[in-house]
Design a protein around this motif. Structure first.
Motif, PDB file in Angstrom:
ATOM      1  N   ARG A 141       0.824  -1.212   0.000  1.00 50.96           N
ATOM      2  CA  ARG A 141       0.000   0.000   0.000  1.00 50.96           C
ATOM      3  C   ARG A 141       0.860   1.265   0.000  1.00 50.96           C
ATOM      4  N   GLU A 142       1.809   1.302   0.923  1.00 49.18           N
ATOM      5  CA  GLU A 142       2.626   2.507   1.087  1.00 49.18           C
ATOM      6  C   GLU A 142       3.495   2.751  -0.145  1.00 49.18           C
ATOM      7  N   VAL A 143       4.049   1.675  -0.710  1.00 49.46           N
ATOM      8  CA  VAL A 143       4.878   1.805  -1.914  1.00 49.46           C
ATOM      9  C   VAL A 143       4.049   2.383  -3.063  1.00 49.46           C
ATOM     10  N   ILE A 144       2.836   1.853  -3.241  1.00 45.09           N
ATOM     11  CA  ILE A 144       1.953   2.335  -4.311  1.00 45.09           C
ATOM     12  C   ILE A 144       1.586   3.795  -4.090  1.00 45.09           C
ATOM     13  N   ALA A 145       1.198   4.128  -2.851  1.00 43.83           N
ATOM     14  CA  ALA A 145       0.808   5.509  -2.542  1.00 43.83           C
ATOM     15  C   ALA A 145       1.961   6.478  -2.783  1.00 43.83           C
ATOM     16  N   ASN A 146       3.164   6.082  -2.391  1.00 39.59           N
ATOM     17  CA  ASN A 146       4.329   6.961  -2.580  1.00 39.59           C
ATOM     18  C   ASN A 146       4.629   7.196  -4.062  1.00 39.59           C
ATOM     19  N   GLU A 147       4.524   6.132  -4.857  1.00 41.09           N
ATOM     20  CA  GLU A 147       4.817   6.275  -6.290  1.00 41.09           C
ATOM     21  C   GLU A 147       3.795   7.172  -6.974  1.00 41.09           C
ATOM     22  N   VAL A 148       2.510   6.977  -6.657  1.00 41.51           N
ATOM     23  CA  VAL A 148       1.474   7.828  -7.244  1.00 41.51           C
ATOM     24  C   VAL A 148       1.659   9.273  -6.787  1.00 41.51           C
ATOM     25  N   THR A 149       2.031   9.467  -5.519  1.00 37.85           N
ATOM     26  CA  THR A 149       2.257  10.820  -4.996  1.00 37.85           C
ATOM     27  C   THR A 149       3.368  11.518  -5.766  1.00 37.85           C
ATOM     28  N   GLU A 150       4.472  10.829  -5.992  1.00 39.37           N
ATOM     29  CA  GLU A 150       5.595  11.428  -6.713  1.00 39.37           C
ATOM     30  C   GLU A 150       5.194  11.831  -8.139  1.00 39.37           C
ATOM     31  N   LYS A 151       4.456  10.955  -8.821  1.00 41.50           N
ATOM     32  CA  LYS A 151       4.053  11.254 -10.191  1.00 41.50           C
ATOM     33  C   LYS A 151       3.070  12.427 -10.232  1.00 41.50           C
ATOM     34  N   MET A 152       2.144  12.464  -9.281  1.00 42.06           N
ATOM     35  CA  MET A 152       1.164  13.547  -9.247  1.00 42.06           C
ATOM     36  C   MET A 152       1.824  14.885  -8.919  1.00 42.06           C
ATOM     37  N   GLN A 153       2.751  14.872  -7.982  1.00 41.56           N
ATOM     38  CA  GLN A 153       3.429  16.122  -7.629  1.00 41.56           C
ATOM     39  C   GLN A 153       4.246  16.655  -8.799  1.00 41.56           C
ATOM     40  N   GLU A 154       4.842  15.750  -9.553  1.00 42.49           N
ATOM     41  CA  GLU A 154       5.573  16.181 -10.748  1.00 42.49           C
ATOM     42  C   GLU A 154       4.616  16.754 -11.792  1.00 42.49           C
ATOM     43  N   TYR A 155       3.466  16.115 -11.950  1.00 46.19           N
ATOM     44  CA  TYR A 155       2.464  16.580 -12.920  1.00 46.19           C
ATOM     45  C   TYR A 155       1.907  17.953 -12.539  1.00 46.19           C
ATOM     46  N   LEU A 156       1.701  18.188 -11.242  1.00 46.62           N
ATOM     47  CA  LEU A 156       1.104  19.438 -10.777  1.00 46.62           C
ATOM     48  C   LEU A 156       2.121  20.554 -10.580  1.00 46.62           C
ATOM     49  N   SER A 157       3.403  20.233 -10.763  1.00 52.49           N
ATOM     50  CA  SER A 157       4.436  21.254 -10.591  1.00 52.49           C
ATOM     51  C   SER A 157       4.209  22.411 -11.568  1.00 52.49           C
ATOM     52  N   GLY A 158       4.263  23.635 -11.057  1.00 55.63           N
ATOM     53  CA  GLY A 158       4.051  24.806 -11.900  1.00 55.63           C
ATOM     54  C   GLY A 158       2.607  25.175 -12.107  1.00 55.63           C
ATOM     55  N   THR A 159       1.695  24.469 -11.447  1.00 54.89           N
ATOM     56  CA  THR A 159       0.261  24.776 -11.533  1.00 54.89           C
ATOM     57  C   THR A 159      -0.199  25.365 -10.202  1.00 54.89           C
ATOM     58  N   PRO A 160      -1.434  25.852 -10.139  1.00 51.91           N
ATOM     59  CA  PRO A 160      -1.935  26.400  -8.877  1.00 51.91           C
ATOM     60  C   PRO A 160      -2.316  25.327  -7.854  1.00 51.91           C
ATOM     61  N   PHE A 161      -2.126  24.060  -8.187  1.00 55.80           N
ATOM     62  CA  PHE A 161      -2.659  22.988  -7.347  1.00 55.80           C
ATOM     63  C   PHE A 161      -1.552  22.291  -6.557  1.00 55.80           C
ATOM     64  N   LYS A 162      -1.886  21.923  -5.319  1.00 54.61           N
ATOM     65  CA  LYS A 162      -0.929  21.293  -4.424  1.00 54.61           C
ATOM     66  C   LYS A 162      -1.483  19.954  -3.943  1.00 54.61           C
ATOM     67  N   LEU A 163      -0.700  18.909  -4.097  1.00 54.52           N
ATOM     68  CA  LEU A 163      -1.068  17.586  -3.581  1.00 54.52           C
ATOM     69  C   LEU A 163      -0.394  17.369  -2.236  1.00 54.52           C
ATOM     70  N   THR A 164      -1.204  17.126  -1.206  1.00 53.53           N
ATOM     71  CA  THR A 164      -0.646  16.882   0.127  1.00 53.53           C
ATOM     72  C   THR A 164      -0.260  15.427   0.296  1.00 53.53           C
ATOM     73  N   LYS A 165      -1.163  14.525  -0.044  1.00 57.37           N
ATOM     74  CA  LYS A 165      -0.850  13.099   0.067  1.00 57.37           C
ATOM     75  C   LYS A 165      -1.860  12.262  -0.701  1.00 57.37           C
ATOM     76  N   VAL A 166      -1.476  11.013  -0.946  1.00 52.87           N
ATOM     77  CA  VAL A 166      -2.348  10.026  -1.573  1.00 52.87           C
ATOM     78  C   VAL A 166      -2.499   8.856  -0.604  1.00 52.87           C
ATOM     79  N   VAL A 167      -3.725   8.397  -0.448  1.00 53.28           N
ATOM     80  CA  VAL A 167      -4.004   7.299   0.477  1.00 53.28           C
ATOM     81  C   VAL A 167      -4.712   6.184  -0.280  1.00 53.28           C
ATOM     82  N   VAL A 168      -4.263   4.948  -0.081  1.00 54.56           N
ATOM     83  CA  VAL A 168      -4.923   3.780  -0.666  1.00 54.56           C
ATOM     84  C   VAL A 168      -6.034   3.346   0.278  1.00 54.56           C
ATOM     85  N   GLY A 169      -7.257   3.310  -0.226  1.00 57.83           N
ATOM     86  CA  GLY A 169      -8.398   2.915   0.596  1.00 57.83           C
ATOM     87  C   GLY A 169      -8.554   1.402   0.677  1.00 57.83           C
ATOM     88  N   ASN A 170      -9.781   0.955   0.944  1.00 59.61           N
ATOM     89  CA  ASN A 170     -10.055  -0.478   1.070  1.00 59.61           C
ATOM     90  C   ASN A 170      -9.774  -1.210  -0.237  1.00 59.61           C
TER      91      ASN A 170
END
Length: 267
Positions: A141-170
């Motif tokens: 779970r944590e490995v997946i969440a971290n990888e998605v977080t890194e990709k999303m933060q790179e995608y949102l870089s330079g935009t008005p949007f900030k990603l705090t964290k990604v959580v894997v649910g049930n």
């Protein structure tokens, strides 16, 4: 006539007046929406709670919540072993202060998540999850969440949007998998019970062996003490006890080995 015209103009102007306001936690994009007068377009920004003030122009406001909020996406994804897994992903997103004009002009205003973030988020989740076998998803779970977080933060870089964290649910496996897991757990429990029974049986066997050793040792000691003289002595004592009994009907004939009697019952 001039007075009536002036009054009409004033009434018309007042009817077109507005006072845009923005609530707390929001930022407002103020724009002119002309009816008779005015050219329209962007007028300014508001940081709530505040208002733009009364204006003779027809001003309106688009208010957008800039506070962190959780956006949830539901998935059914084929894992690396081709098993269809259902689960939720949660992304905590917010908007950088002072960037409301960019959000409205370039990213769809109040629909910024649906237009700019949603599909990228879902793509990164699918690509990451499909690297793992279904049985390894919960452990990673944590490995997946971290990888998605890194990709999303790179995608949102330079935009008005900030990603705090990604959580894997049930994570929900198909019923066939749940049944197989239950059977596996039941088999493991049964195996544990059998192992316990085996250990008990081994202990019982050890006890019986020790008991047999004790009996054999006792017999060895008894056999060593059963000499002819001892047996003759015991036989004579038995005869004396029987002879002293007033109701005995047994006749003893001392013709056996070493004077041991042969016993004959006269009844």
């Amino acid at each position: 006539m001039n007075f009536r015209f002036a009054l009409a103009v004033i009434i018309l102007a007042l009817a077109g007046c507005s006072n845009p306001n923005t609530p707390a936690g929001h930022e407002g994009y103020v724009f002119e929406n002309p009816r008779v007068f005015g050219t329209g377009g962007f007028r300014g920004e508001l940081q709530g709670p505040s208002n733009y003030g009364v204006s003779l122009w027809r001003n309106e406001v688009i208010n957008i919540d800039v506070r962190p909020a959780t956006y949830t996406e539901a998935f059914q994804i084929l894992a690396n072993d081709d098993l269809n897994i259902s689960f939720n992903f949660h992304a905590v997103l917010s908007i950088h202060p002072g960037s409301i004009k960019t959000v409205v002009d370039r990213f769809g205003g109040t629909h910024w998540y649906q237009r700019f973030v949603k599909e990228a988020f879902r793509t990164y989740v699918r690509n990451t999850v499909q690297k793992f076998d279904s049985g390894a998803l919960k452990a990673n779970r944590e490995v997946i969440a971290n990888e998605v977080t890194e990709k999303m933060q790179e995608y949102l870089s330079g935009t008005p949007f900030k990603l705090t964290k990604v959580v894997v649910g049930n994570i929900d496996y198909p019923q066939i998998v749940a049944t197989a897991v239950e059977k596996k757990l039941a088999a493991q429990q049964l195996l544990a019970e059998k192992e316990t029974q085996k250990q008990i049986a081994q202990k019982d066997a050890e006890i019986r062996i020790e008991e047999a050793k004790g009996i054999a040792q006792a017999q060895k000691i008894i056999n060593a003490t059963l000499t002819p003289n001892y047996l003759q002595h015991e036989a004579i004592n038995a005869q004396l006890k029987m002879a002293e009994s007033p109701n005995h009907t047994t006749v003893y004939i001392p013709v056996g080995t070493n004077g041991m009697p042969l016993v004959k019952n006269t009844q």
